[in-house]
Scaffold this motif. Sequence first.
Motif, short mmCIF file in Angstrom:
data_model
loop_
_atom_site.label_atom_id
_atom_site.label_comp_id
_atom_site.label_asym_id
_atom_site.label_seq_id
_atom_site.Cartn_x
_atom_site.Cartn_y
_atom_site.Cartn_z
N GLY A 252 49.08 50.68 -41.60
CA GLY A 252 48.93 51.33 -40.31
C GLY A 252 47.49 51.34 -39.82
N ASP A 253 46.54 51.14 -40.72
CA ASP A 253 45.13 51.07 -40.30
C ASP A 253 44.77 49.61 -39.99
OD1 ASP A 253 45.01 53.76 -40.95
OD2 ASP A 253 44.35 53.35 -43.00
N ILE A 254 43.60 49.43 -39.38
CA ILE A 254 43.22 48.07 -38.98
C ILE A 254 41.77 47.76 -39.36
CG2 ILE A 254 42.87 46.51 -37.01
CD1 ILE A 254 45.05 47.86 -35.60
N ALA A 255 41.57 46.58 -39.92
CA ALA A 255 40.21 46.08 -40.15
C ALA A 255 39.95 44.98 -39.14
CB ALA A 255 40.08 45.54 -41.56
N LEU A 256 38.85 45.10 -38.40
CA LEU A 256 38.46 44.07 -37.43
C LEU A 256 37.32 43.27 -38.03
CD1 LEU A 256 39.23 46.67 -35.34
CD2 LEU A 256 38.60 44.87 -33.75
N HIS A 257 37.55 41.98 -38.21
CA HIS A 257 36.58 41.13 -38.89
C HIS A 257 35.94 40.12 -37.96
CE1 HIS A 257 37.68 41.92 -43.17
NE2 HIS A 257 38.85 42.26 -42.66
N LEU B 203 38.30 49.99 -38.90
CA LEU B 203 37.06 49.65 -39.61
C LEU B 203 36.59 48.28 -39.12
CD1 LEU B 203 35.07 50.32 -42.03
CD2 LEU B 203 36.59 48.91 -43.45
N VAL B 204 35.39 48.25 -38.54
CA VAL B 204 34.81 46.96 -38.15
C VAL B 204 33.99 46.45 -39.34
CG1 VAL B 204 33.15 45.81 -36.61
CG2 VAL B 204 34.79 47.50 -35.69
N VAL B 205 34.24 45.21 -39.73
CA VAL B 205 33.62 44.66 -40.93
C VAL B 205 32.86 43.39 -40.58
CG1 VAL B 205 34.03 43.93 -43.30
CG2 VAL B 205 35.69 45.42 -42.17
N THR B 206 31.62 43.30 -41.04
CA THR B 206 30.87 42.06 -40.79
C THR B 206 29.91 41.75 -41.92
OG1 THR B 206 29.48 40.86 -39.19
CG2 THR B 206 28.98 43.19 -39.50
N ASP B 207 29.69 40.47 -42.15
CA ASP B 207 28.59 40.05 -43.01
C ASP B 207 27.31 40.39 -42.25
OD1 ASP B 207 30.64 38.76 -44.44
OD2 ASP B 207 29.60 36.83 -44.54
N GLY B 208 26.23 40.74 -42.95
CA GLY B 208 24.93 40.89 -42.30
C GLY B 208 24.40 39.50 -41.97
N VAL B 209 24.26 38.67 -43.02
CA VAL B 209 23.91 37.26 -42.88
C VAL B 209 25.17 36.48 -43.24
CG1 VAL B 209 22.52 35.37 -43.81
CG2 VAL B 209 21.51 37.66 -43.56
N PHE B 210 25.57 35.55 -42.40
CA PHE B 210 26.79 34.79 -42.67
C PHE B 210 26.51 33.71 -43.70
CE2 PHE B 210 27.56 37.10 -38.88
CZ PHE B 210 28.86 37.55 -39.08
N GLY C 3 46.23 46.20 -41.32
CA GLY C 3 46.30 45.11 -40.34
C GLY C 3 44.96 44.40 -40.30
N LEU C 4 45.02 43.06 -40.08
CA LEU C 4 43.78 42.28 -40.08
C LEU C 4 43.64 41.60 -38.73
CD1 LEU C 4 42.81 39.86 -43.00
CD2 LEU C 4 42.18 39.42 -40.65
N GLU C 5 42.55 41.90 -38.04
CA GLU C 5 42.28 41.21 -36.78
C GLU C 5 40.92 40.57 -36.87
OE1 GLU C 5 42.94 42.88 -33.07
OE2 GLU C 5 44.76 43.98 -33.66
N ARG C 6 40.75 39.43 -36.17
CA ARG C 6 39.47 38.75 -36.22
C ARG C 6 38.94 38.58 -34.81
NH1 ARG C 6 40.86 33.77 -40.08
NH2 ARG C 6 38.91 34.05 -41.17
N VAL D 274 36.04 48.98 -51.71
CA VAL D 274 35.77 49.83 -50.53
C VAL D 274 36.92 49.78 -49.54
CG1 VAL D 274 34.24 50.27 -48.60
CG2 VAL D 274 33.35 49.26 -50.63
N ILE D 275 37.30 48.57 -49.15
CA ILE D 275 38.27 48.48 -48.06
C ILE D 275 39.62 49.04 -48.50
CG2 ILE D 275 39.46 46.89 -46.48
CD1 ILE D 275 36.89 45.31 -46.28
N SER D 276 39.99 48.80 -49.76
CA SER D 276 41.29 49.32 -50.21
C SER D 276 41.27 50.84 -50.33
CB SER D 276 41.71 48.67 -51.53
OG SER D 276 40.86 49.10 -52.57
N ALA D 277 40.08 51.43 -50.50
CA ALA D 277 40.02 52.89 -50.58
C ALA D 277 39.97 53.51 -49.18
CB ALA D 277 38.79 53.33 -51.38
N LEU D 278 39.42 52.78 -48.21
CA LEU D 278 39.24 53.37 -46.88
C LEU D 278 40.45 53.17 -45.97
CD1 LEU D 278 35.52 52.54 -45.99
CD2 LEU D 278 36.49 54.56 -47.10
N LEU D 279 41.17 52.06 -46.19
CA LEU D 279 42.28 51.75 -45.28
C LEU D 279 43.60 51.65 -46.03
CD1 LEU D 279 40.72 48.88 -43.09
CD2 LEU D 279 40.63 51.36 -42.68
N GLY D 280 44.68 51.85 -45.29
CA GLY D 280 46.02 51.66 -45.85
C GLY D 280 46.92 51.10 -44.77
#
Length: 416
Positions: A125-130, A174-181, A148-151, A117-123
């Motif tokens: 210049g894009d950013i995933a916020l974890h 893209l904001v990414v989170t586990d539902g249950v950690f 880019g990866l930010e936490r 999923v993430i490799s298809a949605l972002l490239g």
Amino acid sequence: MPDLHRDTLDGALQARLQRQRERHRYRERRTTSGAGVRGPHDRLTFCSNDYLGLAGEPRLAEALAEGARRFGTGGGASHLVCGHSEAHERLEQRLATWTGRERALLFSSGYQANLGVISALLGRGDIALHDRLNHASLLDATRLAGAGLERFAHGDATACEQRLAALDPSRRRLVVTDGVFSMDGDTADLPALASACERHHAWLMVDDAHGLGVLGVTGRGTLESQSVTPQAVPVLMGTLGKALGTQGAFVAGSDALIEALIQFSRPYVYTTSLSPALAWATLTSLDLVENEPERRGHLDSLIAHFRREAAGLHAHGLTLMPSCTPIQPLVVSRHSAQRAGDGEDGGNDLAALAMAESLEASGIWCSAIRSPTVPVGSARLRVTLSASHTRADVDRLLETLYRVSHPSRIAGRERS
Ligand SMILES: *Cc1c(COP(=O)(O)O)cnc(C)c1O
């Protein structure tokens, strides 16, 4: 003279393995004899993710055999060649309906689904916020995407929103989170993350590996338990190998999302389809999740019982983390760490290992989770409860925990 041995493949690897041992990070596999919580010699398991007790369920074994006879044990090819069987199609439709989305797409594992999923949605210049405690596969996926990866601080939707406000809105976020950690057992604040994403035109993805089947009145997961609509979380990932008791994973969302994954997701395109027999068996898992709510009811009562009774372990150097899910971690205190001989670095890995070994000597299998899986200093016993445990099983766990962590016992070990 160059050290020839060190330059060979095995020499180089052995040096690395030795360093791992010295840091107490060496891990070993254990061979089990089956999926149930009760093993040979009275051993009880409290570290499986088989939350509903479905992995050893005879009706699933039957469905798997039937699926193998009808559709084959192996998919034989990728989905885009000739590996997409009627069993896969039926399961995808069922998962889409179950999660209230237009479509769903199967992957062979959760790790792969996240990469896909993430490799298809972002490239670039894009950013995933974890969330800081997101599963490793989500971080690896971001690296694969080249994004880019930010936490942001764990569970802190305000911190997430502050980052979103500071980022260039012309970049894809893209904001990414586990539902249950997975190592803490607590849940993300999905309503808050969803509204932050809405305000800043970011996308939200939830990995609900540990929520599906378990949380929510009907077992639809973290979204159901927090009354979050599918629209608020456009990308949902779920796994089949935990509460559903089989193997594989899926992504559910809009028709456009699924079509884009089929076209652009390399981890989807270039791999053999999940076993169609497993896909077929998973339809039966979903029947059981829907038709046997008593499994969740029993599990909830075990969780409540464990939490009530385990709170007192704090005085023994084991602190129960706040969690309402079957994942009930007990963090080993700094004091116990010093007694167990952990280093000056604030680590407590040795103490957690010693505790797991004492449990094992009493027939309880509950693994110690150490750094780097969890932050240094927060090594823990990751207790997981399952609907296939009885209350007596949980009482035996509690009794053993109180005994092996008793201060007098640890002091005794120190002297010897
Ligand atoms: C287990 C897990 C995965 C990986 O799923 P597999 O099917 O085991 O590969 C992904 N995300 C989270 C949060 C998990 O706990």
